[in-house]
Design a protein around this motif. Structure first.
Motif, PDB file in Angstrom:
ATOM      1  N   GLY A   1       0.815  -1.213   0.000  1.00 42.72           N
ATOM      2  CA  GLY A   1       0.000   0.000   0.000  1.00 42.72           C
ATOM      3  C   GLY A   1       0.846   1.259   0.000  1.00 42.72           C
ATOM      4  O   GLY A   1       0.492   2.261  -0.617  1.00 42.72           O
ATOM      5  N   ALA A   2       1.975   1.197   0.691  1.00 44.62           N
ATOM      6  CA  ALA A   2       2.866   2.354   0.722  1.00 44.62           C
ATOM      7  C   ALA A   2       3.438   2.629  -0.665  1.00 44.62           C
ATOM      8  O   ALA A   2       3.578   3.787  -1.071  1.00 44.62           O
ATOM      9  CB  ALA A   2       3.992   2.129   1.722  1.00 44.62           C
ATOM     10  N   GLY A   3       3.746   1.559  -1.394  1.00 49.73           N
ATOM     11  CA  GLY A   3       4.259   1.745  -2.753  1.00 49.73           C
ATOM     12  C   GLY A   3       3.237   2.376  -3.664  1.00 49.73           C
ATOM     13  O   GLY A   3       3.522   3.337  -4.382  1.00 49.73           O
ATOM     14  N   VAL A   4       2.031   1.833  -3.643  1.00 49.36           N
ATOM     15  CA  VAL A   4       0.965   2.382  -4.481  1.00 49.36           C
ATOM     16  C   VAL A   4       0.588   3.777  -3.993  1.00 49.36           C
ATOM     17  O   VAL A   4       0.401   4.704  -4.792  1.00 49.36           O
ATOM     18  CB  VAL A   4      -0.262   1.439  -4.476  1.00 49.36           C
ATOM     19  CG1 VAL A   4      -1.447   2.086  -5.162  1.00 49.36           C
ATOM     20  CG2 VAL A   4       0.084   0.122  -5.133  1.00 49.36           C
TER      21      VAL A   4
ATOM     22  N   ALA B   1       2.463   5.880  -2.425  1.00 48.94           N
ATOM     23  CA  ALA B   1       3.517   6.837  -2.746  1.00 48.94           C
ATOM     24  C   ALA B   1       3.378   7.331  -4.182  1.00 48.94           C
ATOM     25  O   ALA B   1       3.610   8.506  -4.462  1.00 48.94           O
ATOM     26  CB  ALA B   1       4.885   6.198  -2.534  1.00 48.94           C
ATOM     27  N   LEU B   2       2.998   6.436  -5.070  1.00 49.10           N
ATOM     28  CA  LEU B   2       2.803   6.830  -6.468  1.00 49.10           C
ATOM     29  C   LEU B   2       1.643   7.815  -6.591  1.00 49.10           C
ATOM     30  O   LEU B   2       1.766   8.867  -7.229  1.00 49.10           O
ATOM     31  CB  LEU B   2       2.551   5.596  -7.328  1.00 49.10           C
ATOM     32  CG  LEU B   2       2.402   5.843  -8.816  1.00 49.10           C
ATOM     33  CD1 LEU B   2       3.718   6.331  -9.402  1.00 49.10           C
ATOM     34  CD2 LEU B   2       1.957   4.571  -9.517  1.00 49.10           C
ATOM     35  N   VAL B   3       0.523   7.493  -5.963  1.00 48.80           N
ATOM     36  CA  VAL B   3      -0.652   8.362  -6.027  1.00 48.80           C
ATOM     37  C   VAL B   3      -0.375   9.690  -5.343  1.00 48.80           C
ATOM     38  O   VAL B   3      -0.666  10.768  -5.878  1.00 48.80           O
ATOM     39  CB  VAL B   3      -1.876   7.659  -5.382  1.00 48.80           C
ATOM     40  CG1 VAL B   3      -3.039   8.609  -5.223  1.00 48.80           C
ATOM     41  CG2 VAL B   3      -2.282   6.451  -6.213  1.00 48.80           C
TER      42      VAL B   3
ATOM     43  N   GLY C   1       2.503  10.985  -4.803  1.00 48.58           N
ATOM     44  CA  GLY C   1       3.528  11.699  -5.562  1.00 48.58           C
ATOM     45  C   GLY C   1       2.933  12.582  -6.630  1.00 48.58           C
ATOM     46  O   GLY C   1       3.380  13.712  -6.840  1.00 48.58           O
ATOM     47  N   PHE C   2       1.915  12.067  -7.321  1.00 47.74           N
ATOM     48  CA  PHE C   2       1.254  12.892  -8.337  1.00 47.74           C
ATOM     49  C   PHE C   2       0.411  13.988  -7.698  1.00 47.74           C
ATOM     50  O   PHE C   2       0.357  15.107  -8.195  1.00 47.74           O
ATOM     51  CB  PHE C   2       0.374  12.031  -9.246  1.00 47.74           C
ATOM     52  CG  PHE C   2       1.164  11.256 -10.265  1.00 47.74           C
ATOM     53  CD1 PHE C   2       1.951  11.913 -11.202  1.00 47.74           C
ATOM     54  CD2 PHE C   2       1.118   9.880 -10.288  1.00 47.74           C
ATOM     55  CE1 PHE C   2       2.691  11.212 -12.140  1.00 47.74           C
ATOM     56  CE2 PHE C   2       1.846   9.162 -11.223  1.00 47.74           C
ATOM     57  CZ  PHE C   2       2.634   9.820 -12.150  1.00 47.74           C
ATOM     58  N   ALA C   3      -0.230  13.654  -6.584  1.00 45.33           N
ATOM     59  CA  ALA C   3      -1.105  14.632  -5.936  1.00 45.33           C
ATOM     60  C   ALA C   3      -0.305  15.764  -5.275  1.00 45.33           C
ATOM     61  O   ALA C   3      -0.738  16.905  -5.257  1.00 45.33           O
ATOM     62  CB  ALA C   3      -1.992  13.940  -4.904  1.00 45.33           C
ATOM     63  N   PHE C   4       0.833  15.415  -4.717  1.00 50.34           N
ATOM     64  CA  PHE C   4       1.626  16.399  -3.975  1.00 50.34           C
ATOM     65  C   PHE C   4       2.995  16.602  -4.623  1.00 50.34           C
ATOM     66  O   PHE C   4       4.034  16.453  -3.979  1.00 50.34           O
ATOM     67  CB  PHE C   4       1.798  15.947  -2.521  1.00 50.34           C
ATOM     68  CG  PHE C   4       0.516  15.831  -1.769  1.00 50.34           C
ATOM     69  CD1 PHE C   4      -0.191  16.952  -1.381  1.00 50.34           C
ATOM     70  CD2 PHE C   4      -0.008  14.587  -1.451  1.00 50.34           C
ATOM     71  CE1 PHE C   4      -1.366  16.849  -0.690  1.00 50.34           C
ATOM     72  CE2 PHE C   4      -1.194  14.471  -0.751  1.00 50.34           C
ATOM     73  CZ  PHE C   4      -1.879  15.607  -0.372  1.00 50.34           C
TER      74      PHE C   4
END
Length: 183
Positions: free
Chosen positions: A95-98, A100-102, A104-107
């Motif tokens: 969940g942290a990997g997914v 982080a991706l989400v 990352g785009f949001a922030f």
């Protein structure tokens, strides 16, 4: 067997299962508390050693913060494994990997400021106590954090400049070499 007896049997089964897992839960909590205490001790030891070997206090503080966060995350994962929540630990990592991706785009700005903080920590265009001017703000550097740089202006204002701004904008360091010309 009526419904009330089935409910009682169910509750007793859950209670017995809970009692069997209590020692693992207690051991996991003890490991978590000890690991957090050890991570604090190790990070302070790491910071003391780095402070003696490096001239740059900003870099030693920055690396110490990263080490402390990594040790605490590992402590939580270890405690979950001891408690028998290996699926939860694996799920948290996935969940942290997914996430982080989400995130990352949001922030993107926060991520850019974090990366800029890493660049500033290693590049070291200024040290704590240096007088700098960036984006129209002039003052003395108090700290470099993961996301912002804390500058105290000469009129007493505390300004938190995003690290991304410092990397992108022109930075004037008036005291880099120890000399400042007044006129």
């Amino acid at each position: 067997m009526n419904a009330i007896d089935q409910i009682k049997a169910s509750v007793l089964d859950y209670w017995d299962s809970f009692l069997q897992h209590v020692p693992k839960l207690i051991l996991g909590l003890i490991i978590l508390v000890l690991a957090i205490m050890i991570s604090r001790w190790l990070s302070s030891l790491f910071q003391n050693r780095l402070s003696k070997r490096l001239d740059d206090q900003l870099l030693s503080l920055f690396l110490t913060k990263i080490l402390r966060m990594a040790l605490i995350i590992l402590s939580v994962l270890l405690a979950f494994n001891v408690m028998g929540f290996t699926g939860v630990a694996a799920g948290l990592l996935a969940g942290a990997g997914v996430g982080a991706l989400v995130i990352g785009f949001a922030f993107q700005d926060i991520g850019a400021n974090f990366i800029a903080g890493v660049i500033l920590a290693f590049n070291r265009p200024f040290s704590i106590g240096d007088t700098i001017e960036i984006a129209g703000v002039m003052g003395k550097v108090l700290s470099l954090n993961l996301r912002t740089t804390h500058v105290k202006t000469f009129d007493g204002k505390d300004v938190f400049i995003p690290n991304n701004t410092i990397v992108k904008e022109e930075l004037i360091n008036y005291t880099k070499d120890g000399f400042i010309r007044l006129s």
